[in-house]
Design a protein around this motif. Structure first.
Motif, PDB file in Angstrom:
ATOM      1  N   ALA A   5     -13.589  13.303   0.655  1.00  0.00           N
ATOM      2  CA  ALA A   5     -13.597  14.740   0.391  1.00  0.00           C
ATOM      3  C   ALA A   5     -12.193  15.303   0.508  1.00  0.00           C
ATOM      4  CB  ALA A   5     -14.547  15.448   1.354  1.00  0.00           C
ATOM      5  N   ASN A   6     -11.456  14.880   1.521  1.00  0.00           N
ATOM      6  CA  ASN A   6     -10.077  15.323   1.669  1.00  0.00           C
ATOM      7  C   ASN A   6      -9.216  14.851   0.506  1.00  0.00           C
ATOM      8  OD1 ASN A   6     -10.344  16.763   4.055  1.00  0.00           O
ATOM      9  ND2 ASN A   6      -9.987  14.984   5.341  1.00  0.00           N
ATOM     10  N   PHE A   7      -9.429  13.625   0.052  1.00  0.00           N
ATOM     11  CA  PHE A   7      -8.648  13.102  -1.073  1.00  0.00           C
ATOM     12  C   PHE A   7      -8.924  13.921  -2.330  1.00  0.00           C
ATOM     13  CE2 PHE A   7      -8.209  10.247  -4.760  1.00  0.00           C
ATOM     14  CZ  PHE A   7      -6.859   9.932  -4.636  1.00  0.00           C
ATOM     15  N   ARG A   8     -10.192  14.220  -2.575  1.00  0.00           N
ATOM     16  CA  ARG A   8     -10.517  15.048  -3.740  1.00  0.00           C
ATOM     17  C   ARG A   8      -9.873  16.428  -3.607  1.00  0.00           C
ATOM     18  NH1 ARG A   8     -15.654  12.756  -2.906  1.00  0.00           N
ATOM     19  NH2 ARG A   8     -16.375  14.686  -1.908  1.00  0.00           N
ATOM     20  N   GLY A   9      -9.922  16.967  -2.396  1.00  0.00           N
ATOM     21  CA  GLY A   9      -9.311  18.274  -2.175  1.00  0.00           C
ATOM     22  C   GLY A   9      -7.814  18.259  -2.443  1.00  0.00           C
ATOM     23  N   ILE A  10      -7.140  17.185  -2.059  1.00  0.00           N
ATOM     24  CA  ILE A  10      -5.706  17.057  -2.303  1.00  0.00           C
ATOM     25  C   ILE A  10      -5.421  17.024  -3.803  1.00  0.00           C
ATOM     26  CG2 ILE A  10      -3.755  15.460  -2.116  1.00  0.00           C
ATOM     27  CD1 ILE A  10      -4.874  14.711   0.680  1.00  0.00           C
ATOM     28  N   ILE A  11      -6.189  16.225  -4.538  1.00  0.00           N
ATOM     29  CA  ILE A  11      -6.001  16.143  -5.990  1.00  0.00           C
ATOM     30  C   ILE A  11      -6.211  17.508  -6.638  1.00  0.00           C
ATOM     31  CG2 ILE A  11      -6.880  15.144  -8.133  1.00  0.00           C
ATOM     32  CD1 ILE A  11      -5.268  13.225  -6.400  1.00  0.00           C
ATOM     33  N   PHE A  12      -7.281  18.195  -6.240  1.00  0.00           N
ATOM     34  CA  PHE A  12      -7.553  19.518  -6.801  1.00  0.00           C
ATOM     35  C   PHE A  12      -6.419  20.497  -6.463  1.00  0.00           C
ATOM     36  CE2 PHE A  12     -12.277  18.393  -6.623  1.00  0.00           C
ATOM     37  CZ  PHE A  12     -12.335  18.163  -7.985  1.00  0.00           C
ATOM     38  N   MET A  13      -5.903  20.424  -5.238  1.00  0.00           N
ATOM     39  CA  MET A  13      -4.829  21.329  -4.842  1.00  0.00           C
ATOM     40  C   MET A  13      -3.563  21.069  -5.658  1.00  0.00           C
ATOM     41  SD  MET A  13      -3.824  23.859  -3.053  1.00  0.00           S
ATOM     42  CE  MET A  13      -4.998  24.079  -1.714  1.00  0.00           C
ATOM     43  N   CYS A  14      -3.216  19.812  -5.864  1.00  0.00           N
ATOM     44  CA  CYS A  14      -2.031  19.481  -6.665  1.00  0.00           C
ATOM     45  C   CYS A  14      -2.188  19.951  -8.108  1.00  0.00           C
ATOM     46  CB  CYS A  14      -1.766  17.977  -6.619  1.00  0.00           C
ATOM     47  SG  CYS A  14      -1.186  17.371  -5.011  1.00  0.00           S
ATOM     48  N   GLU A 233     -13.623  21.437  -0.711  1.00  0.00           N
ATOM     49  CA  GLU A 233     -13.825  20.002  -0.571  1.00  0.00           C
ATOM     50  C   GLU A 233     -13.497  19.471   0.823  1.00  0.00           C
ATOM     51  OE1 GLU A 233     -15.008  17.452  -2.149  1.00  0.00           O
ATOM     52  OE2 GLU A 233     -15.644  18.465  -3.953  1.00  0.00           O
ATOM     53  N   GLY A 234     -12.358  19.835   1.372  1.00  0.00           N
ATOM     54  CA  GLY A 234     -11.912  19.177   2.602  1.00  0.00           C
ATOM     55  C   GLY A 234     -11.426  20.141   3.656  1.00  0.00           C
ATOM     56  N   ASP A 235     -10.721  19.589   4.641  1.00  0.00           N
ATOM     57  CA  ASP A 235     -10.188  20.378   5.739  1.00  0.00           C
ATOM     58  C   ASP A 235      -8.960  21.154   5.275  1.00  0.00           C
ATOM     59  OD1 ASP A 235     -12.035  19.403   7.657  1.00  0.00           O
ATOM     60  OD2 ASP A 235     -10.880  17.538   7.768  1.00  0.00           O
ATOM     61  N   ILE A 236      -8.892  22.426   5.643  1.00  0.00           N
ATOM     62  CA  ILE A 236      -7.745  23.248   5.279  1.00  0.00           C
ATOM     63  C   ILE A 236      -6.455  22.605   5.772  1.00  0.00           C
ATOM     64  CG2 ILE A 236      -6.581  25.437   5.724  1.00  0.00           C
ATOM     65  CD1 ILE A 236      -9.199  26.844   5.614  1.00  0.00           C
ATOM     66  N   SER A 237      -6.468  22.064   6.997  1.00  0.00           N
ATOM     67  CA  SER A 237      -5.258  21.503   7.588  1.00  0.00           C
ATOM     68  C   SER A 237      -4.734  20.308   6.803  1.00  0.00           C
ATOM     69  CB  SER A 237      -5.511  21.097   9.040  1.00  0.00           C
ATOM     70  OG  SER A 237      -6.523  20.109   9.111  1.00  0.00           O
ATOM     71  N   VAL A 238      -5.606  19.601   6.105  1.00  0.00           N
ATOM     72  CA  VAL A 238      -5.198  18.436   5.314  1.00  0.00           C
ATOM     73  C   VAL A 238      -4.758  18.850   3.923  1.00  0.00           C
ATOM     74  CG1 VAL A 238      -5.978  16.262   4.283  1.00  0.00           C
ATOM     75  CG2 VAL A 238      -6.686  16.871   6.604  1.00  0.00           C
ATOM     76  N   ILE A 239      -5.475  19.786   3.329  1.00  0.00           N
ATOM     77  CA  ILE A 239      -5.263  20.125   1.923  1.00  0.00           C
ATOM     78  C   ILE A 239      -4.155  21.153   1.719  1.00  0.00           C
ATOM     79  CG2 ILE A 239      -6.381  21.184  -0.084  1.00  0.00           C
ATOM     80  CD1 ILE A 239      -9.013  19.992   1.039  1.00  0.00           C
ATOM     81  N   ALA A 240      -4.084  22.158   2.590  1.00  0.00           N
ATOM     82  CA  ALA A 240      -3.151  23.267   2.380  1.00  0.00           C
ATOM     83  C   ALA A 240      -1.689  22.838   2.230  1.00  0.00           C
ATOM     84  CB  ALA A 240      -3.292  24.280   3.516  1.00  0.00           C
TER      85      ALA A 240
END
Length: 302
Positions: A5-14, A233-240
């Motif tokens: 979920a965090n990985f997906r969130g990172i991709i979406f954020m980028c 998708e994921g944790d704010i602290s990881v994705i932001a």
């Protein structure tokens, strides 16, 4: 939160940051030809039509009463206000400077999560947040040259956008992201229409300007959708922290297309903002490890 979920969130954020940065560049290119309200109206109308068609195709439309929830109404209002403030500033200051100030957004989100969502924040993170906003002051360069209305408008946009993102976290997953995108784009279009006359009236739209706005509309729709998915998708602290990729896009575009060269004050301020932001997320990740481990033990395998 599950790692995937965090990985997906990172991709979406980028993806969101790339889309928003390119959208900003296209919008900046037409700010001399039309006012903020007209830009919001034309771009918003195109975005709404595209988002509506996609949402209909995927069955993501919901009854209009769905948006009457306070958290959704607040999110929509904040998105519209963010558009007004940021577009107004884009035509007056370098793209990289506006993007640099916006890099304080993750810190503002952490601050808001602590104040309004009850997220615990220790003294180290409070210090990091304060340091980050000192970085914003460095970018602004206190004095007549730095404290311009346009630069301060971007600062206001930081807090408006942080409120939007915190609202996104409070919207239940039963409300499709595409539906949020449609309603947000539609309301922003109406706000833009209401501002056209007060800001100087309608101006003729050239073929070049229209092409740029069409491109911006596609990118804005992509940004709307991916930012909602990222925050869900994921944790704010990881994705932001991956918001900072937007700065790389803005600096590169500013140099390549607007002949904007970042000065040492802007770069120094960015270093302070990004450094404090990364430290804040590092501290949040340390606090989250025990909880994540406990959820991994107690949760069934997917």
């Amino acid at each position: 939160m599950h790692p995937s979920a965090n990985f997906r969130g990172i991709i979406f954020m980028c993806l969101a940051m790339a889309a928003f940065s390119c959208n900003d560049a296209l919008i900046k290119s037409v700010t001399g030809a039309m006012n903020t309200g007209q830009i919001m109206f034309v771009r918003g109308l195109l975005t709404t039509l595209m988002a509506l068609a996609i949402a209909y195709h995927f069955g993501a439309l919901r009854p209009i009463r769905t948006i009457l929830r306070p958290v959704i109404l607040l999110r929509i209002a904040m998105e519209a206000l963010a558009s007004v403030t940021y577009i107004s500033a884009l035509g007056l200051i370098p793209l990289a400077n506006a993007s640099a100030i916006m890099q304080a957004l993750p810190l503002a989100v952490t601050l808001g999560a602590a104040l309004f969502l009850g997220q615990p924040v220790g003294w180290r993170r409070w210090l990091a947040i304060a340091t980050g906003f000192i970085g914003v002051l460095i970018v602004l360069r206190p004095g007549p040259e730095g404290f311009t209305p346009a630069a301060l408008t971007v600062v206001a946009c930081v807090f408006v956008t942080a409120t939007r993102d915190l609202c996104t976290r409070r919207i239940g997953t039963e409300v499709p992201s595409l539906f949020i995108t449609v309603t947000t784009a539609f309301v922003t279009t109406l706000v833009g229409a209401a501002l056209i006359v007060p800001l100087g009236g309608w101006q003729p739209v050239s073929a070049t300007s229209f092409t740029h706005i069409v491109g911006a509309s596609v990118l804005l729709m992509l940004g709307y959708q991916t930012i909602v998915l990222a925050m869900r998708e994921g944790d704010i602290s990881v994705i932001a922290p991956f918001r900072y990729t937007g700065l790389l896009w803005s600096i590169t575009i500013g140099i390549a297309f607007f002949a904007e060269t970042p000065d040492r004050w802007m770069l120094a301020g960015v270093a302070v903002i990004v450094g404090s932001g990364l430290y804040t997320f590092y501290r949040e990740s340390l606090r989250g490890r025990p909880a994540v481990a406990q959820r991994a033990v107690t949760s069934p395998l997917e």
